[in-house]
Design a protein around this motif. Structure first.
Motif, mmCIF file in Angstrom:
data_model
loop_
_atom_site.group_PDB
_atom_site.id
_atom_site.type_symbol
_atom_site.label_atom_id
_atom_site.label_comp_id
_atom_site.label_asym_id
_atom_site.label_seq_id
_atom_site.Cartn_x
_atom_site.Cartn_y
_atom_site.Cartn_z
ATOM 1 N N LYS A 58 11.552 1.774 -2.519
ATOM 2 C CA LYS A 58 10.348 2.603 -2.656
ATOM 3 C C LYS A 58 9.817 3.099 -1.312
ATOM 4 N N GLY A 59 10.686 3.637 -0.509
ATOM 5 C CA GLY A 59 10.228 4.278 0.716
ATOM 6 C C GLY A 59 10.178 3.384 1.940
ATOM 7 N N ASP A 60 10.559 2.118 1.814
ATOM 8 C CA ASP A 60 10.656 1.235 2.983
ATOM 9 C C ASP A 60 11.940 1.658 3.704
ATOM 10 N N THR A 79 20.128 3.746 -1.703
ATOM 11 C CA THR A 79 20.624 3.555 -3.057
ATOM 12 C C THR A 79 19.580 3.983 -4.084
ATOM 13 N N THR A 80 19.935 3.913 -5.334
ATOM 14 C CA THR A 80 18.983 4.317 -6.367
ATOM 15 C C THR A 80 17.746 3.424 -6.307
ATOM 16 N N GLY A 81 16.586 4.055 -6.404
ATOM 17 C CA GLY A 81 15.340 3.299 -6.323
ATOM 18 C C GLY A 81 14.864 3.055 -4.906
ATOM 19 N N SER A 82 15.634 3.491 -3.938
ATOM 20 C CA SER A 82 15.232 3.247 -2.547
ATOM 21 C C SER A 82 14.084 4.161 -2.139
ATOM 22 N N GLY A 83 13.911 5.245 -2.867
ATOM 23 C CA GLY A 83 12.884 6.218 -2.505
ATOM 24 C C GLY A 83 13.464 7.382 -1.711
ATOM 25 N N LYS A 84 14.756 7.561 -1.809
ATOM 26 C CA LYS A 84 15.402 8.635 -1.037
ATOM 27 C C LYS A 84 14.880 10.009 -1.472
ATOM 28 N N SER A 85 14.783 10.228 -2.774
ATOM 29 C CA SER A 85 14.320 11.545 -3.231
ATOM 30 C C SER A 85 12.903 11.812 -2.730
ATOM 31 N N GLU A 86 12.039 10.799 -2.868
ATOM 32 C CA GLU A 86 10.657 10.996 -2.415
ATOM 33 C C GLU A 86 10.610 11.253 -0.922
ATOM 34 N N GLN A 107 0.834 -1.205 0.000
ATOM 35 C CA GLN A 107 0.000 0.000 0.000
ATOM 36 C C GLN A 107 0.869 1.255 0.000
ATOM 37 N N LEU A 108 0.316 2.322 -0.534
ATOM 38 C CA LEU A 108 0.997 3.617 -0.455
ATOM 39 C C LEU A 108 0.625 4.284 0.863
ATOM 40 N N ALA A 109 1.525 5.077 1.401
ATOM 41 C CA ALA A 109 1.163 5.933 2.533
ATOM 42 C C ALA A 109 1.150 7.343 1.975
ATOM 43 N N LEU A 139 9.642 1.812 8.863
ATOM 44 C CA LEU A 139 8.521 2.670 8.475
ATOM 45 C C LEU A 139 8.401 2.742 6.961
ATOM 46 N N GLN A 140 7.237 3.202 6.513
ATOM 47 C CA GLN A 140 7.038 3.466 5.088
ATOM 48 C C GLN A 140 6.963 4.974 4.918
ATOM 49 N N SER A 141 7.827 5.526 4.064
ATOM 50 C CA SER A 141 7.834 6.990 3.961
ATOM 51 C C SER A 141 6.591 7.463 3.203
ATOM 52 N N THR A 187 22.749 10.884 1.054
ATOM 53 C CA THR A 187 23.672 10.360 0.048
ATOM 54 C C THR A 187 23.227 8.989 -0.455
ATOM 55 N N GLN A 188 23.516 8.795 -1.735
ATOM 56 C CA GLN A 188 23.209 7.502 -2.335
ATOM 57 C C GLN A 188 24.310 6.502 -1.982
ATOM 58 N N ARG A 189 25.534 7.051 -1.812
ATOM 59 C CA ARG A 189 26.692 6.179 -1.566
ATOM 60 C C ARG A 189 27.298 6.498 -0.202
HETATM 61 N N1 LIG Z 1 7.118 6.382 -0.191
HETATM 62 C C1 LIG Z 1 6.954 5.818 -1.373
HETATM 63 N N2 LIG Z 1 5.838 5.119 -1.629
HETATM 64 C C2 LIG Z 1 5.661 4.537 -2.848
HETATM 65 N N3 LIG Z 1 6.535 4.610 -3.871
HETATM 66 C C3 LIG Z 1 7.643 5.299 -3.664
HETATM 67 C C4 LIG Z 1 7.918 5.917 -2.419
HETATM 68 N N4 LIG Z 1 9.101 6.515 -2.501
HETATM 69 C C5 LIG Z 1 9.561 6.273 -3.745
HETATM 70 N N5 LIG Z 1 8.695 5.533 -4.438
HETATM 71 C C6 LIG Z 1 8.869 5.085 -5.828
HETATM 72 O O1 LIG Z 1 10.139 4.461 -5.908
HETATM 73 C C7 LIG Z 1 10.822 4.846 -7.081
HETATM 74 C C8 LIG Z 1 12.176 5.427 -6.726
HETATM 75 O O2 LIG Z 1 11.969 6.556 -5.945
HETATM 76 P P1 LIG Z 1 13.013 7.751 -5.867
HETATM 77 O O3 LIG Z 1 13.152 8.399 -7.208
HETATM 78 O O4 LIG Z 1 12.640 8.590 -4.741
HETATM 79 O O5 LIG Z 1 14.310 6.912 -5.557
HETATM 80 P P2 LIG Z 1 15.774 7.388 -5.321
HETATM 81 O O6 LIG Z 1 16.227 6.624 -4.155
HETATM 82 O O7 LIG Z 1 15.858 8.847 -5.248
HETATM 83 O O8 LIG Z 1 16.481 6.790 -6.566
HETATM 84 P P3 LIG Z 1 17.013 7.551 -7.859
HETATM 85 O O9 LIG Z 1 18.255 8.197 -7.399
HETATM 86 O O10 LIG Z 1 17.211 6.428 -8.834
HETATM 87 O O11 LIG Z 1 15.926 8.526 -8.278
HETATM 88 C C9 LIG Z 1 9.922 5.834 -7.802
HETATM 89 O O12 LIG Z 1 9.218 5.096 -8.798
HETATM 90 C C10 LIG Z 1 8.971 6.293 -6.751
HETATM 91 O O13 LIG Z 1 7.728 6.621 -7.294
#
Ligand SMILES: Nc1ncnc2c1ncn2[C@@H]1O[C@H](COP(=O)(O)OP(=O)(O)OP(=O)(O)O)[C@@H](O)[C@H]1O
Length: 886
Positions: free
Chosen positions: A850-852, A665-672, A616-618, A864-866, A803-805
């Protein structure tokens, strides 16, 4: 079902076949109705237990008299091999005639017996297969096919291989009827007299048995499809992915242009351009001509094949990565040969079962490759679709690796590459696989033997699928429902299936609710629904899996977080918690998880976190309302939603959470995470009381925030400006301290109660590592972070460094010790996790992405789920509009 078309493959198979004592054979002839018929195919089976044709080989010998000659010399004239045909006189016309030795003809055997006594309507092979051996769905349509045309359709190939399967079963049946001790031998009339301890199981049968004992039972006794059909299955692909993947290796080996791509010096080789060129070469050489031929013969298959092309591109990119890496130690001419070692290798092994008996397994895997960097062989399986039950898929590849390892004595990794719906690779190291095979396979084989002895009317039938959803995709659902009608449909599917699982790395994740020191719950938090039956099923399955490893636990319920289910287990008296923690990798393998599940001792139980199938999304709006707060209100940032569906926030005035280190790391959801954290500040604090500094060297994290009125300074994108910003913040801190001194206030909170409020300043610094490469920049930043980290809290200035790294040379001890709050999203390695979270806390490497996230709040680690803010723009315009219009 390998369909061999190249002379090299056919000759190599012929050489292999000379080691078998008996072969069941058939042929297909082109132009059979003309005066000049010619041999088109030779079909060969060496495993009489095969009911699906998995072990049948098809040799394409159309217009290849040299290959036919080779077959005749090596096989037909070889007295040591018994060759069984149904109508030998006809086949021998093309295969050596009188030269052939040791030939058996089943038609002749049946002719000596009374049709009435046998209960058969005629002596044709397919009739015998149907009436004596209970085969159903027998195809006779292709009997009159045009065997001279190429390419052959999948239907034709299926038809061709099944004849050898029918032949082997009919032959075995007749042998047993004619045996001097018929009572001891079990006829393959398996409905009434099932075969116990069959001489050999195929690896595929083991996989099916892991997926569903009933489907395994039905497939063994009656034949028919035993592959679960994924929803949305693309029709018209057949074994094209498998065949084209094999073809890629063959083409790359034979065509010098592939090797030429690796001619440049090693340090100039780049994966992406090489992958693109290999894709283009393969498209021109193989895929396009194949597509053209399909368009001419079966145009309806073309869209499916085009979809498959995307999967093939993924595979070729994967191979490009491996080849570029291997090129470090091989010359350009050798690299392809030394990487792709073998295609289609048969393996077998005799397993010792817990009851002291033995069981043979046979199988053939798709490819064996070598990875020089890791000094590892890897068994590769190509699958068109991602498996609906990944643990079963793993059992299959684990078996291949294990059997090959027994043969050649070195550890072997495994990989499954799937093409649809998207390219995906699952890889497992030998260490992860070894225990699986040791613990689970012998137990499973024993169960398989027992299931096959069951007969209708007896108690304890084979259990239904462990994962109830598989029944929706079962190819034999109807047959299953009529054959096993005695089982109430709502019974727990776990009642008697022992499915294996695996466990997590050691971890100290604390109960999420226990430490609200720095974390506060939003009053608007939304509780998650109570755990569902699905959670209970997962919990029970976990218990059973642990049981299969000899670990007894009691299921104590489950809690639902947005991304995962936390299963609570109470170890039975005498069971050590460590014995569960150690099974992390095994649980990963057996449950088919992308990462080992996190397992942790908790107060009174052990928690095991399993990913939620319905993640689920939060969403931000659900947890944080737009609500301006007074200047003196605490400044909190949103971290994420916990197991009870409550928002956990951190108070920036708290010394334990005043500055943050965030890694992922990339895809972890750090930016979000950073964006929702920022938004959580903006929706509550006016620009009069809050200023934001943003550093965004990649320019992708904060584009929507470039014009917000909260900015302390325009968004910073380069290292000079980043150093300048930090200098300004240090200067601002010093200024503030002077003002506090004059006002006789110890900190900002006290100052703001008595004087015109000063805004808090939050500086979010993304991709911090990007600035750490140059020594001068690094020293300047480090020094300022140290000063701010040590003193800025009281001055109302806060740092969030991401940081990613999070490598040791980037996140130095100096920086770490000044950033007390920690958030780790999924990290690229255990070492990165330990750097963010400190100590030996490696768990972030196994988060779901993805925010885990893991939030270290004082001594506690919360999972937590971000928050996710899909409508960030709307929220920002709502925030900004009233200000700009006023
Ligand atoms: N809290 C969240 N809930 C659901 N999906 C999320 C969440 N955070 C991020 N995502 C999804 O995960 C993917 C990666 O997110 P994000 O761009 O934030 O990652 P990142 O760690 O910054 O990696 P990158 O550097 O590759 O962008 C995106 O498709 C985003 O929509």
């Amino acid at each position: 079902m390998p369909y061999l078309t190249t002379p090299a493959d056919i000759r190599s198979l012929i050489a292999q076949l000379t080691t078998y004592p008996i072969l069941w054979l058939d042929t297909e002839v082109a132009d059979w109705q003309t005066p000049n018929p010619k041999l088109s195919l030779i079909q060969v089976l060496f495993n009489s237990d095969d009911r699906t044709g998995e072990f049948a080989y098809i040799l394409d010998v159309l217009d290849r008299p040299d290959l036919i000659q080779n077959f005749v010399v090596e096989i037909m004239c070889n007295e040591a091999i018994e060759k069984v045909f149904h109508n030998a006189a006809y086949d021998l016309k093309f295969l050596g005639g009188d030269w052939a030795q040791n030939v058996t003809c089943t038609f002749k055997i049946v002719r000596r017996m009374s049709k009435r006594k046998l209960g058969i309507s005629n002596r044709k092979l397919k009739t015998l297969a149907k009436e004596l051996c209970h085969f159903t769905d027998i195809d006779i349509e292709e009997q009159t096919s045009d065997w001279g045309r190429r390419p052959l359709s999948q239907k034709q190939l299926h038809y061709a291989r099944m004849d050898t399967v029918y032949l082997a079963h009919v032959h075995q049946y007749l042998l047993q009827l004619n045996s001097p001790k018929p009572a001891v031998l079990t006829p393959p009339d398996t409905v009434n007299k099932p075969t116990a301890n069959p001489s050999s199981f195929s690896v595929t049968q083991v996989r099916v048995a892991f997926e569903c004992a009933r489907l395994f039972y039905l497939g063994h006794h009656f034949g028919g499809m035993t592959m679960f059909l994924p929803p949305g299955k693309v029709l018209g692909i057949g074994s094209a992915f498998h065949d084209l993947s094999n073809q890629f290796v063959k083409t790359a080996r034979q065509d010098a242009q592939f090797a030429n791509l690796f001619n440049s010096p090693v340090d100039q080789l780049k994966v992406e351009p090489i992958a693109t060129q290999m894709q283009a070469l393969f498209y021109d050489r193989v895929f396009f001509p194949y597509l053209q031929s399909v368009i001419q013969t079966e145009p309806s298959r073309a869209p499916a094949l085009l979809q498959l092309w995307n999967g093939l591109k993924g595979l070729i990119r994967r191979w490009a990565t491996l080849l570029v890496s291997n090129r470090q130690v091989c010359s350009a001419e050798e690299v392809i040969e030394k990487t792709f070692l073998v295609q289609e290798l048969s393996v077998q092994h005799q397993f010792l079962l817990p009851n002291g008996t033995q069981q043979q397994i046979r199988g053939r895997f798709d490819s064996l490759v070598y990875d020089f960097a890791n000094h590892r062989l890897c068994v590769v399986e190509y699958k068109t679709y991602q498996s609906l039950d990944q643990s079963a898929q793993l059992a299959q590849v684990a078996l291949y690796s294990y059997m090959l390892r027994e043969r050649i004595g070195v550890p072997i990794d495994s990989a499954v590459y799937t093409a649809l719906p998207d390219w995906k690779e699952l890889t497992f190291t030998w260490n992860e696989l070894e225990t699986t095979v040791h613990h689970l396979i012998p137990h499973k084989l024993q169960q398989m033997q027992q299931w096959l002895t069951w007969q209708q009317g007896q108690p304890n039938p084979p259990p239904p699928a462990a994962q109830a959803h598989l029944c929706d995709s079962c190819p034999q659902r109807q047959k299953c429902q009529t054959f096993f009608p005695d089982i109430p449909t709502n019974r727990s599917v776990y009642d008697s299936v022992s499915k294996p699982i695996a466990a997590p790395p050691s971890t100290v994740i604390q109960p999420p609710r226990q430490n609200p020191i720095q974390s506060t719950k939003s009053p608007s938090s939304v509780p998650e629904p109570a755990p569902s039956n699905e959670s209970d099923r997962m919990g029970e399955r976990l218990v059973e899996t642990l049981q299969s490893f000899g670990i007894e636990t009691a299921y104590q319920g489950a809690a639902l977080a947005p991304a995962f289910i936390r299963v609570k287990l109470k170890p039975n008296p005498g069971v050590k918690v460590n014995s569960i923690l150690r099974l992390s990798d095994d649980l990963r393998v057996q449950l088919g998880l992308t990462y080992p599940p996190l397992i942790a001792p908790q107060a009174g139980y052990v928690s095991v976190d399993l990913p939620r199938p319905d993640r689920q999304l939060a969403t931000f709006d659900r947890y944080i309302p737009l609500q301006a707060q007074p200047a003196t209100a605490p400044v909190q940032i949103a971290i994420g939603v916990d197991l009870e569906g409550q928002l956990v926030e951190a108070d920036l005035s708290d010394p334990n959470t005043c500055h943050f280190l965030v890694g992922g790391t990339t895809g972890s959801g750090k930016s979000e995470f950073l964006r929702s954290l920022l938004l959580s500040l903006l929706v509550r604090h006016s620009p009069d009381y809050l200023k934001i500094g943003l550093v965004d060297p990649k320019r992708v994290t904060f584009p929507e925030f470039e014009q917000i009125p909260w900015l302390y300074t325009p968004v910073v994108k380069d290292s000079d400006r980043a150093i300048a910003l930090m200098n300004e913040l240090v200067a601002e801190m010093d200024r503030r301290y002077q003002q506090f001194e004059q006002a006789k206030c110890p900190d900002l909170a006290t100052y703001n109660q008595h004087q015109a409020p000063m805004p808090r300043i939050v500086c979010i610094f993304d991709e911090y590592a990007d600035f750490m490469a140059e020594k001068e920049t690094r020293s300047a930043l480090e020094l300022n972070i140290k000063r701010l980290g040590a003193m800025a809290r009281a001055a109302g200035i806060h740092l969030i460094i991401a940081t990613q790294r999070p490598e040791a040379k980037v996140v130095t001890p100096l920086i770490r010790s000044n950033l007390p709050g920690r958030v780790a999203l999924r990290t690229a390695s255990e070492a990165d996790s330990a750097i963010i979270l400190g100590g030996r806390q490696i768990e972030a490497a196994y988060l779901l992405g993805k925010g885990d996230l893991l939030y270290q709040a004082g001594a506690h680690l919360l999972r937590l789920q971000s928050l996710f803010a899909p409508s960030m723009d709307d929220t920002l315009s709502q925030l900004i509009a009233p200000r700009s219009s006023s």
